[in-house]
Design a protein around this motif. Sequence first.
Motif, mmCIF file in Angstrom:
data_model
loop_
_atom_site.group_PDB
_atom_site.id
_atom_site.type_symbol
_atom_site.label_atom_id
_atom_site.label_comp_id
_atom_site.label_asym_id
_atom_site.label_seq_id
_atom_site.Cartn_x
_atom_site.Cartn_y
_atom_site.Cartn_z
ATOM 1 N N LYS A 163 -18.127 71.956 99.837
ATOM 2 C CA LYS A 163 -19.529 71.531 99.851
ATOM 3 C C LYS A 163 -20.214 71.769 98.506
ATOM 4 O O LYS A 163 -21.204 71.104 98.186
ATOM 5 C CB LYS A 163 -20.287 72.272 100.960
ATOM 6 C CG LYS A 163 -19.858 71.897 102.366
ATOM 7 C CD LYS A 163 -20.747 72.519 103.420
ATOM 8 C CE LYS A 163 -20.600 74.010 103.523
ATOM 9 N NZ LYS A 163 -21.402 74.579 104.640
ATOM 10 N N TYR A 164 -19.698 72.713 97.726
ATOM 11 C CA TYR A 164 -20.346 73.096 96.472
ATOM 12 C C TYR A 164 -19.555 72.645 95.240
ATOM 13 O O TYR A 164 -19.932 72.972 94.120
ATOM 14 C CB TYR A 164 -20.542 74.611 96.436
ATOM 15 C CG TYR A 164 -21.317 75.127 97.631
ATOM 16 C CD1 TYR A 164 -22.707 74.996 97.686
ATOM 17 C CD2 TYR A 164 -20.666 75.708 98.707
ATOM 18 C CE1 TYR A 164 -23.418 75.440 98.788
ATOM 19 C CE2 TYR A 164 -21.373 76.150 99.820
ATOM 20 C CZ TYR A 164 -22.750 76.015 99.856
ATOM 21 O OH TYR A 164 -23.444 76.446 100.955
ATOM 22 N N LEU A 165 -18.468 71.906 95.455
ATOM 23 C CA LEU A 165 -17.579 71.546 94.348
ATOM 24 C C LEU A 165 -18.289 70.705 93.286
ATOM 25 O O LEU A 165 -18.199 71.005 92.091
ATOM 26 C CB LEU A 165 -16.348 70.800 94.881
ATOM 27 C CG LEU A 165 -15.364 70.273 93.831
ATOM 28 C CD1 LEU A 165 -14.807 71.397 92.973
ATOM 29 C CD2 LEU A 165 -14.233 69.497 94.507
ATOM 30 N N ASP A 166 -18.984 69.661 93.678
ATOM 31 C CA ASP A 166 -19.639 68.796 92.692
ATOM 32 C C ASP A 166 -20.696 69.568 91.906
ATOM 33 O O ASP A 166 -20.844 69.380 90.688
ATOM 34 C CB ASP A 166 -20.268 67.593 93.389
ATOM 35 C CG ASP A 166 -19.231 66.602 93.895
ATOM 36 O OD1 ASP A 166 -18.078 66.649 93.433
ATOM 37 O OD2 ASP A 166 -19.578 65.775 94.765
ATOM 38 N N GLN A 167 -21.417 70.421 92.582
ATOM 39 C CA GLN A 167 -22.444 71.232 91.915
ATOM 40 C C GLN A 167 -21.806 72.158 90.883
ATOM 41 O O GLN A 167 -22.316 72.300 89.752
ATOM 42 C CB GLN A 167 -23.179 72.047 92.982
ATOM 43 C CG GLN A 167 -24.150 73.077 92.465
ATOM 44 C CD GLN A 167 -24.704 73.937 93.609
ATOM 45 O OE1 GLN A 167 -24.928 73.457 94.719
ATOM 46 N NE2 GLN A 167 -24.911 75.217 93.342
ATOM 47 N N GLU A 168 -20.706 72.779 91.246
ATOM 48 C CA GLU A 168 -20.040 73.696 90.313
ATOM 49 C C GLU A 168 -19.398 72.937 89.163
ATOM 50 O O GLU A 168 -19.407 73.411 88.013
ATOM 51 C CB GLU A 168 -19.019 74.539 91.074
ATOM 52 C CG GLU A 168 -19.686 75.503 92.055
ATOM 53 C CD GLU A 168 -18.690 76.374 92.810
ATOM 54 O OE1 GLU A 168 -17.471 76.124 92.703
ATOM 55 O OE2 GLU A 168 -19.146 77.303 93.505
ATOM 56 N N ASN A 169 -18.859 71.746 89.442
ATOM 57 C CA ASN A 169 -18.303 70.930 88.361
ATOM 58 C C ASN A 169 -19.387 70.510 87.381
ATOM 59 O O ASN A 169 -19.148 70.414 86.168
ATOM 60 C CB ASN A 169 -17.608 69.690 88.928
ATOM 61 C CG ASN A 169 -16.227 69.991 89.497
ATOM 62 O OD1 ASN A 169 -15.637 71.039 89.197
ATOM 63 N ND2 ASN A 169 -15.712 69.086 90.305
#
Length: 366
Positions: A247-253
């Motif tokens: 759920k947080y992958l795009d934000q962390e990328n």
Amino acid sequence: MIEFLNLQKRVAPHADEIKKAVADVVGGGWYVLGTHVTGFEQDYARYIGSEYCVGVGNGLDAITLIYRAYKEMGLMQDGDEVIVPANTYIASILGITENGLTPVLVEPDIHTLLIDPELIERHITPRTRSILTVHLYGRCAYGPEMRRLCEDCQLLLVEDNAQAHGCSYEGRKTGNLGHAAAHSFYPTKNLGALGDAGAVTTDDESLAACVKSLRNYGSTRKYVFDRKGRNSRLDEMQAVVLQVRLKYLDQENEHRRRLAAFYRHHISNPLLTLPDPLPREQNVWHQYPVLCAERDRLKDFLLRQGIETQVHYPLPPHWQECYAEWGRPSLPVTEQIHATELSLPIGPEITLEEAGQVVEAINRFA
């Protein structure tokens, strides 16, 4: 100390959510190949854009099982050749040789550090059946030339997407560009579990079914074994951790991209060669690799300033003892990269302030 990697800090923002998810698994009483694995497989397939996702034990098994499945399906056989970048991590090579296939090492482009598409065609022979393209450092290693060669020569394109979760090419996620893809969710990856975990994604229903059988001893029905498989199953605990973190992958990328842009705009030391920019969606910056002829001295200098770095990787595959039978072929571009590469701290736990301290120290290095 600016640590190169601190997994505790990386997981901390989602720790409470992860603990609750794990508690649900503990309370549920089903721990292997249950509803949580199925749920993650569906979530990740949807994210990648593929029809199928099969959770497996780790990234190496994902590569190994893809090629084993192609052999089981009659599409490959012992001795067939697989083109692979010479400067990849050893797992890419092991997944090929474990299946009795022959890796054909192709030099990378010194500017991108990815397999050089202009060199692939000259390595294709009548025994070539596949290209294993590796999205190394989080950079997309796919393009029109690779697509043309696979179509013209009828080659199976397999992606090693272990380092590039969330990366895209022309609107499609890596992991859904070829015929199949291997994913590692080792804790250090952009999408990391809290232990070993991996997956295979594909649009090929027959391949997905074969991999699903092979990961579970070769079974399609309980106590019935159609193939000589192995035990390589994604467990329920890791599946729920991955569901949370996805759920947080795009934000962390996106944070990784901000750090990479900061490095590129502020590092001015001419002793360093910075990675070439790619269109932003084509890089999720699993690592920020710089090249420096004085690599070891730079690494020691930065450590004295309280900055940890890492070398990816000190020895190329063709220099490893496990492949001594290759006789150390000459691969000068690969050898140059392995002798000069240094990865700077980058990740969701690294702040822009810390990145500024890294830049300041690097620009003082003489």
